[in-house]
Design a protein around this motif. Structure first.
Motif, PDB file in Angstrom:
ATOM      1  N   LYS A  44       0.845  -1.184   0.000  1.00 28.62           N
ATOM      2  CA  LYS A  44       0.000   0.000   0.000  1.00 28.62           C
ATOM      3  C   LYS A  44       0.882   1.235   0.000  1.00 28.62           C
ATOM      4  N   SER A  45       0.501   2.246  -0.782  1.00 31.12           N
ATOM      5  CA  SER A  45       1.238   3.494  -0.755  1.00 31.12           C
ATOM      6  C   SER A  45       0.229   4.628  -0.726  1.00 31.12           C
ATOM      7  N   GLU A  46       0.701   5.803  -0.328  1.00 30.22           N
ATOM      8  CA  GLU A  46      -0.211   6.942  -0.254  1.00 30.22           C
ATOM      9  C   GLU A  46       0.571   8.186  -0.644  1.00 30.22           C
ATOM     10  N   LYS A  50      -4.058  10.297  -1.483  1.00 28.97           N
ATOM     11  CA  LYS A  50      -4.638   9.248  -2.334  1.00 28.97           C
ATOM     12  C   LYS A  50      -3.902   7.943  -2.096  1.00 28.97           C
ATOM     13  N   GLU A  51      -4.666   6.917  -1.800  1.00 32.17           N
ATOM     14  CA  GLU A  51      -4.051   5.606  -1.545  1.00 32.17           C
ATOM     15  C   GLU A  51      -4.029   4.806  -2.830  1.00 32.17           C
ATOM     16  N   SER A 166      -9.383   8.425  -1.849  1.00 39.07           N
ATOM     17  CA  SER A 166     -10.115   7.242  -1.387  1.00 39.07           C
ATOM     18  C   SER A 166     -11.073   7.623  -0.267  1.00 39.07           C
TER      19      SER A 166
END
Length: 437
Positions: A44-46, A50-51, A166
């Motif tokens: 997971k990145s952000e 925004k993910e 998101s």
């Protein structure tokens, strides 16, 4: 799923390093061997609220006879079909190679946004050299250094421009789902099992020991059943850990075991159970995890009516004292009983969350203690007054009595066995504490 970014490119251009930078953890195994990243890694990145999910694909090497590389080729095609944005990574110090050209041919066919990412650009001279990559024929190009992170900000601004902020908190949903980890030695068929369940070549399945060198989380939803599947690297005996990679895999597997709710231990029917697997069972019990044992490759065994029973007896004998564990004989390649395995794992996950009301527990404990009171030690009679379930992830019980120090292990085992007969706790280690009233 939405918001998926795949990093693609030939081996050793720095895909794993960029992936680690984006997900901010050592998720991929970074090593200087070609083709070490032999799996897709998810993380997971952000960026600016925004993910998104990042997939690091294995090295893509077309037109090779090597079984491995053809497997990786299909992986990249899956990544291209699944991703929303593609980062095509190249190495400025190598210039445009034949492989890069083959790669570009495939990527130009997709309608999805593709950004050429020129890695290892850390000085003016290399910035100048990077211009040759416009020759690959893509509209957008970014120069970065994945080792020190320069240039990644501009790249990410562009990547997330395709995504919405998101709204829903998907993590809460994922956290509520049971996490099931598939563990076992190399080549027992873990990947085949995961693929049979997921119905696509989610991992590369080849007969090379230690192929699955990392863990992958897959969200599984089928036949009204939903859970998160944590597929782990094969665990090797410590003595055989020659390279750092293997050691790292062992660490990863143990970490996966700690991060899951239910451990599905896959054993090879042909080889049988060994001390490494017994250690894993004890580790799972120590961590209070649910446990299911699958004996794979059962299709390869000559059987008569007692074969399964005898095999089960051998396993349970070695597992003592924790023997209330489901054992299922399966064949991942023949898809024999694999959905039954899912049902068992989910049943164990339910059992692990079981809460017993205090009044009900006390009535029950009172009955079994009356039927067989604790033996008197040194003339002291133990009186158990009150029982309660302690809060926590797995079933733990405190029994209050006048002389807790005089309650021996065998009596605790009697209490545990009676509880298992009465309540559905199969596959779950339970802990009984004796406390002073």
């Amino acid at each position: 799923m939405g918001n998926i970014v795949a990093i693609v490119g030939r081996p050793n251009v720095g895909k794993s390093t960029l992936f680690n930078r984006l997900v901010e953890q050592r998720k991929a195994i970074v090593d200087d061997f070609s083709g070490v990243t032999r799996d897709r890694h998810y993380g997971k990145s952000e960026w600016i609220g925004k993910e998104f999910t990042v997939i690091d694909t294995g090295g893509y090497v077309p037109d090779s006879e090597d079984i491995f590389e053809s497997a990786i080729r299909s992986q990249v095609k899956i990544a291209i079909s699944e991703a929303d944005v593609l980062l095509f990574m190249v190495d400025v110090s190598a210039g445009i190679t034949e492989l890069d050209k083959d790669f570009a041919d495939i990527l130009r066919r997709t309608k999805k946004p593709v950004y050429v990412v020129v890695n290892k650009v850390d000085n003016i001279n290399r910035e100048f050299q990077s211009h040759e990559f416009w020759g690959l024929g893509f509209k957008e190009m970014f120069t970065i250094s994945s080792a020190n992170g320069s240039g990644t900000g501009e790249l990410l601004d562009q990547v997330v421009s395709h995504f919405e902020v998101s709204e829903e908190d998907t993590d809460a949903v994922a956290d509520a789902l049971p996490k099931i980890a598939v563990v076992g030695r190399p080549n027992v068929g873990k990947s085949s099992l995961v693929n049979a369940l997921l119905g696509e070549e989610r991992n590369i399945v080849t007969d090379i020991a230690g192929t699955t060198r990392d863990t992958i989380h897959s969200h599984y939803k089928l036949f009204d059943k939903e859970f998160v599947l944590v597929d782990t690297a094969g665990i090797r005996r410590k003595a055989k850990v020659k390279e750092d990679i293997e050691f790292y895999s062992v660490m990863r597997s143990i970490k996966a075991l700690e991060n899951c709710d239910v451990v599905v231990l896959v054993i090879d029917a042909v080889v049988g159970i060994d001390s490494q697997e017994i250690n894993l069972i004890h580790l799972a019990v120590k961590n209070g995890k649910g446990l299911v044992i699958l004996v794979n490759k059962w299709d390869l065994i000559e059987k008569d009516t007692k074969t399964a029973k005898n095999f089960e007896t051998v396993i349970l004998e070695k597992m003592k004292p924790f023997v209330d564990v489901p054992i299922l004989f399966i064949s991942a390649t023949e898809k024999l009983r694999i959905f039954k395995a899912v049902e068992l794992a989910l049943m164990v996950a339910e059992n692990r969350k079981r809460k017993i009301a205090t009044h009900e527990l006390n009535e029950f404990i009172h009955e079994i203690v009356e039927a067989y009171p604790p033996p008197a030690i040194k003339g002291k009679f133990v009186k158990i007054k009150f029982a309660t379930q302690l809060p926590g992830q797995n079933p733990k019980f405190a029994l209050f009595c006048n002389h807790p120090q005089y309650v021996n292990e065998s009596y605790k085992r009697y209490l545990e066995n009676k509880m298992r007969e009465h309540y559905p706790l199969t596959g779950v280690p339970i802990t009984i504490f004796m406390r002073k009233k």
